[in-house]
Design an enzyme around this catalytic site. Structure first.
Site, PDB file in Angstrom:
ATOM      1  N   GLU A 190       0.735  -2.861  12.640  1.00  0.00           N
ATOM      2  CA  GLU A 190       0.780  -4.328  12.519  1.00  0.00           C
ATOM      3  C   GLU A 190       1.003  -5.051  13.842  1.00  0.00           C
ATOM      4  O   GLU A 190       0.920  -6.273  13.893  1.00  0.00           O
ATOM      5  CB  GLU A 190       1.890  -4.723  11.533  1.00  0.00           C
ATOM      6  CG  GLU A 190       1.564  -4.355  10.102  1.00  0.00           C
ATOM      7  CD  GLU A 190       2.674  -4.723   9.135  1.00  0.00           C
ATOM      8  OE1 GLU A 190       3.816  -4.946   9.581  1.00  0.00           O
ATOM      9  OE2 GLU A 190       2.395  -4.770   7.918  1.00  0.00           O
ATOM     10  N   LYS A 243       2.903   0.401  16.358  1.00  0.00           N
ATOM     11  CA  LYS A 243       4.087   0.407  15.502  1.00  0.00           C
ATOM     12  C   LYS A 243       4.185   1.705  14.693  1.00  0.00           C
ATOM     13  O   LYS A 243       5.242   2.291  14.543  1.00  0.00           O
ATOM     14  CB  LYS A 243       4.007  -0.783  14.543  1.00  0.00           C
ATOM     15  CG  LYS A 243       5.154  -0.856  13.547  1.00  0.00           C
ATOM     16  CD  LYS A 243       5.028  -2.076  12.651  1.00  0.00           C
ATOM     17  CE  LYS A 243       6.171  -2.145  11.659  1.00  0.00           C
ATOM     18  NZ  LYS A 243       6.025  -3.230  10.702  1.00  0.00           N
ATOM     19  N   GLN A 244       3.054   2.137  14.122  1.00  0.00           N
ATOM     20  CA  GLN A 244       3.108   3.259  13.176  1.00  0.00           C
ATOM     21  C   GLN A 244       1.773   3.991  13.161  1.00  0.00           C
ATOM     22  O   GLN A 244       0.790   3.491  13.713  1.00  0.00           O
ATOM     23  CB  GLN A 244       3.438   2.733  11.785  1.00  0.00           C
ATOM     24  CG  GLN A 244       2.362   1.850  11.169  1.00  0.00           C
ATOM     25  CD  GLN A 244       2.882   1.002  10.026  1.00  0.00           C
ATOM     26  OE1 GLN A 244       3.422  -0.074  10.254  1.00  0.00           O
ATOM     27  NE2 GLN A 244       2.728   1.470   8.800  1.00  0.00           N
ATOM     28  N   TRP A 298       0.840  -1.214   0.000  1.00  0.00           N
ATOM     29  CA  TRP A 298       0.000   0.000   0.000  1.00  0.00           C
ATOM     30  C   TRP A 298       0.866   1.251   0.000  1.00  0.00           C
ATOM     31  O   TRP A 298       0.390   2.351  -0.274  1.00  0.00           O
ATOM     32  CB  TRP A 298      -0.946   0.005   1.215  1.00  0.00           C
ATOM     33  CG  TRP A 298      -0.272   0.207   2.563  1.00  0.00           C
ATOM     34  CD1 TRP A 298       0.844  -0.436   3.026  1.00  0.00           C
ATOM     35  CD2 TRP A 298      -0.672   1.119   3.594  1.00  0.00           C
ATOM     36  NE1 TRP A 298       1.159   0.007   4.297  1.00  0.00           N
ATOM     37  CE2 TRP A 298       0.244   0.962   4.678  1.00  0.00           C
ATOM     38  CE3 TRP A 298      -1.694   2.047   3.724  1.00  0.00           C
ATOM     39  CZ2 TRP A 298       0.158   1.702   5.863  1.00  0.00           C
ATOM     40  CZ3 TRP A 298      -1.783   2.784   4.922  1.00  0.00           C
ATOM     41  CH2 TRP A 298      -0.863   2.608   5.962  1.00  0.00           C
ATOM     42  N   ASP A 299       2.158   1.091   0.258  1.00  0.00           N
ATOM     43  CA  ASP A 299       3.109   2.204   0.260  1.00  0.00           C
ATOM     44  C   ASP A 299       2.958   3.052  -1.015  1.00  0.00           C
ATOM     45  O   ASP A 299       3.027   4.274  -0.991  1.00  0.00           O
ATOM     46  CB  ASP A 299       4.565   1.690   0.294  1.00  0.00           C
ATOM     47  CG  ASP A 299       4.855   0.761   1.459  1.00  0.00           C
ATOM     48  OD1 ASP A 299       3.929   0.056   1.893  1.00  0.00           O
ATOM     49  OD2 ASP A 299       6.006   0.724   1.919  1.00  0.00           O
TER      50      ASP A 299
END
Ligand code: BGC
Length: 762
Positions: A489, A607-608, A347-348
């Site tokens: 994630e 995580k993000q 998806w980046d």
């Protein structure tokens, strides 16, 4: 003003892997790691090819590295001369002696060494002076893979000594390539009969990967054939005059059977032609291709050279991996820097990289989306395998949409056993990214041809997928998405991840818009019933009804009593500890933080950017106070363990007017490949490489965040909030087929139409 060059003066073997990424050169067809010519697979040399994959045994399927046409080393007075294994040399120190002088490898001291990248033109230079018993000898080379003809590379090597050195320069094509899950070549045919050639055949699909090479030198020397296993080599020998410079030019071409029917012949043909043209001419053509690219994509920042350098260096990386030569290739998560992340598309591309190309080179953006349209069948197959309708895109997409994501993405550091991870099965937000990208492409370019050429169909199939994944409790009216993984994630298999639900809602919206527009109907309904040619109004009304209903009833989490939007159901009840506290619980620094037993899994540490990615995409969903509160809440709890994280926080900070908070996060994104210390491990799996999403994210922060570019009702609005040292900012933006120049100074923006895109690149 910046000089568009980066340089490292020290030789330090510990930096070889990182510098391979930092000094990468590429042209979308191939990426060449920034390693030295004498290096081999042991120093992670790679000529990484786009879009060609191979699988051996139970290993991960990964992209193929081509035989390296830049290979070459020096023998002086019968001894191989190379950099010591362990040393630092800076021109002032003597360097350290090589620990490895077995056979005829010289014990040398290195008195000076640097590598340099001209990132305006994609030219890599190295220069090393070796101190030998009889005197000093210097090898200096410049090389590039052409932006003008993506199949070719050229290198000019200059050799000079302060004594009469007996020099033999051995060079050619090294087919003993670096592989993570290889070897990928079952057959390697090498030849040094006339031209140097390697014709290699891959294991899984018998693809040919062919390389041919020629040499030119304009001084008397002896040309000889050399023999080494899996290398096509020759050598030139000569005795140097004192301080006279000897130039050797080499040219190679790479083709695969995906490019043409007879790749080896094509490689030979190109090689003859480019060798005839000569290094300087090829370099001119290559440089001018790069200049064309920068004319509309460079971002000028006055007052802060460091930011200007980091940002344009990031854009250099995006240009180096843009698939301009193809119609339907995309960009892998680690670009063309090697085989990590299996050379797969995540998806980046749609959420982090696309904006840069949409705004500077929409033709490239279209190619990236075409890759997804072309892989729709693979996505439909994946959906069917999981019992869903429509299109469930690959989490790690290779050719034809094959999902390369393993069920076991991480290896447990303690037991050395593979850990079951659910990225492939549960990161369903991937399909919404593709629909979002198509919608954005049409909105920014005004070009709806993409919808007719498969885009409309793709949106509808993505909507069908989400529709079939919706869950409704009997006693409730709302629709939910359960058992998913959001961008964070570390928390697997959660219910109602806010980001995922919001993006699915957008997919339903886009599908409704497409269905309501008569123009696209013939491109959609036939897809419902493959044998049915005509538009079927019944199908259309049924789909419309379904998607409108789903759009209205899909559950979107609301801020709680404290104003915090829960990342997923039950997030609020998790242990509330700091990132440092979680880190301190690690027993091994390489331990994986997520999964069933990870140190972060049962805590609020993420995580993000997750909720914050939602806020970056849809700031209109909440008022500034809610956005700010959530930014503050989640930022403290974010490890930023993915290079995709900092840019989303920076973007949202800008939207709240928090420029100071945004700035370090922007810098972190823009220097992901420039600064040391990137994350290299997930469990025991090596994940090093370049970070295109971070580069694209840095662009988004600069243009959409600091410069404040927005598109509304067909117009460009610019509301700048520049960091304090940025005195002036100038860049171009393409909108609805017209190129605009944006100048920002003293808080004011001027937007000027540039005659026409072609005049910019003429
Ligand atoms: C991130 C994903 C990302 C992938 C590839 C992972 O570490 O969590 O969001 O898509 O890397 O960059």
């Amino acid at each position: 003003m910046i000089d568009w060059k980066i340089k490292d003066n020290l030789y330090n073997p510990d930096n070889v892997a990182w510098h391979g990424n930092k000094y990468l050169t590429g042209n979308g067809y191939m990426g060449v790691r920034g390693t030295l010519e004498e290096y081999t697979k042991n120093q992670l040399v790679a000529v990484n090819l786009a879009g060609i994959y191979d699988k051996v045994g139970d290993g991960w399927r990964e992209p193929v590295n081509a035989p390296n046409g830049f290979y070459g080393y020096l023998i002086v007075d019968d001894e191989i001369v190379r950099l010591p294994d362990v040393t630092e040399c800076d021109g002032k120190s003597d360097g350290t002696e090589s620990g490895n002088n077995t056979g005829n490898v010289a014990t040398v001291k290195c008195s000076e060494h640097f590598i340099e990248l001209d990132y305006r033109h994609g030219v890599f230079t190295r220069c090393t002076t070796f101190r030998l018993l009889r005197g000093n000898i210097t090898v200096r080379s410049s090389r590039f893979v052409s932006m003008d003809n993506v199949h070719v590379g050229a290198i000019k090597t200059e050799i000079f000594a302060d004594f009469h050195a007996d020099v033999k320069y051995v060079f050619g094509i090294d087919a003993d390539v670096w592989d993570i899950n290889g070897p990928h070549f079952d057959i390697i045919k090498v030849s040094n009969d006339g031209m140097l050639t390697v014709d290699a055949v891959t294991h899984e699909n018998n693809h040919n990967v062919s390389v041919a090479e020629e040499v030119r030198s304009d001084f008397p020397c002896e040309l000889k054939d050399e023999e080494e296993l899996n290398k096509a080599l020759k050598s030139v020998s000569f005795i140097t005059d004192v301080n006279k410079v000897y130039e050797i030019e080499r040219f190679f071409a790479v083709y695969t059977s995906l490019d043409c029917d007879n790749p080896i012949e094509k490689a030979k043909e190109d090689t003859v032609r480019i060798a005839g043209a000569g290094f300087d001419k090829l370099l001119d053509e290559h440089r001018s291709a790069w200049e064309d690219i920068w004319k509309y994509s460079e971002v000028i920042i006055e007052g802060d050279d460091k930011s200007m350098e980091a940002l344009n260096y990031s854009l250099y990386h995006l240009h180096s991996i843009a698939p301009r030569h193809a119609d339907n290739l995309s960009i892998a998560a680690r670009g063309l820097s090697g085989q990590t992340y299996k050379g797969a598309v995540f998806w980046d591309t749609e959420m982090f990289i696309l904006d840069f190309f949409l705004m500077t080179e929409p033709e490239v953006a279209k190619k990236l989306i075409n890759y997804r349209i072309d892989t729709l069948e693979g996505a439909k197959k994946k959906a069917a395998e999981y019992g869903y309708d429509g299109a469930f895109y690959a989490w790690e997409s290779q050719e034809k949409g094959f999902d390369a994501c393993s069920d076991y993405n991480v290896t447990d550091v303690f037991t050395k056993r593979p850990m079951r991870t659910y990225f492939k099965d549960k990161q369903i937000h991937i399909s919404s990214a593709i629909a979002y990208a198509i919608g954005k492409y049409v909105e920014i370019t005004g070009d709806d041809s993409l919808l007719k050429e498969g885009g409309a169909e793709t949106i509808i199939e993505c909507a069908k997928f989400y529709y079939s994944a919706l869950v409704k409790k009997v006693n409730s009216d709302r629709y939910e998405l359960r058992d998913v993984i959001g961008p964070d994630e570390y928390h697997e298999r959660v219910d109602n991840n806010g980001y995922t639900n919001r993006m699915a809602k957008n997919t339903f919206r886009l599908a409704v818009r497409v269905l309501e527009n008569d123009k696209f109907i013939s491109h959609i309904c036939k897809l419902e019933e493959p044998n049915e040619e005509s538009a079927d109004s019944e199908i259309r009304s049924r789909l419309l009804e379904m998607f409108k209903d789903a759009y209205e009833k899909i559950y979107i989490p609301e801020p709680d009593s404290e104003g915090i939007i829960p990342q997923f159901d039950g997030y609020g009840e998790l242990e509330d500890v700091t990132v440092d506290e979680v880190r301190s619980r690690l027993l091994d620094p390489k331990e994986y933080w997520g999964g069933a037993y990870g140190v972060a899994s049962h805590t609020k540490v993420i995580k993000q950017a997750d909720v914050v990615t939602w806020l970056a995409m849809y700031p209109q969903d909440f008022d500034t106070k809610v956005i700010e509160d959530n930014w503050n809440y989640y930022e403290k709890r974010t490890e930023h363990g993915s290079s995709l994280s900092a840019c989303m926080y920076a973007l949202v900070a800008c939207k709240c007017g928090m420029t100071e908070e945004a700035f370090p996060l922007f810098t972190k994104s823009a220097t992901a490949d420039l600064a040391p210390g990137g994350k290299e491990w997930a469990g025991l799996v090596y994940i090093g490489g370049t970070h295109p999403a971070s580069a694209g994210g840095a662009y988004m922060v600069a243009i959409e965040g600091f410069a404040g570019v927005e598109f509304a009702e067909g117009k460009i609005n610019v509301n700048p909030r520049l960091p304090k040292n940025w005195e002036k900012m100038t860049f171009h933006i393409s909108h609805k087929g017209t190129m605009y120049r944006v100048d920002i100074e003293e808080g004011k923006a001027t937007v000027t139409e540039v005659d026409d895109r072609r005049s910019l690149i003429a």
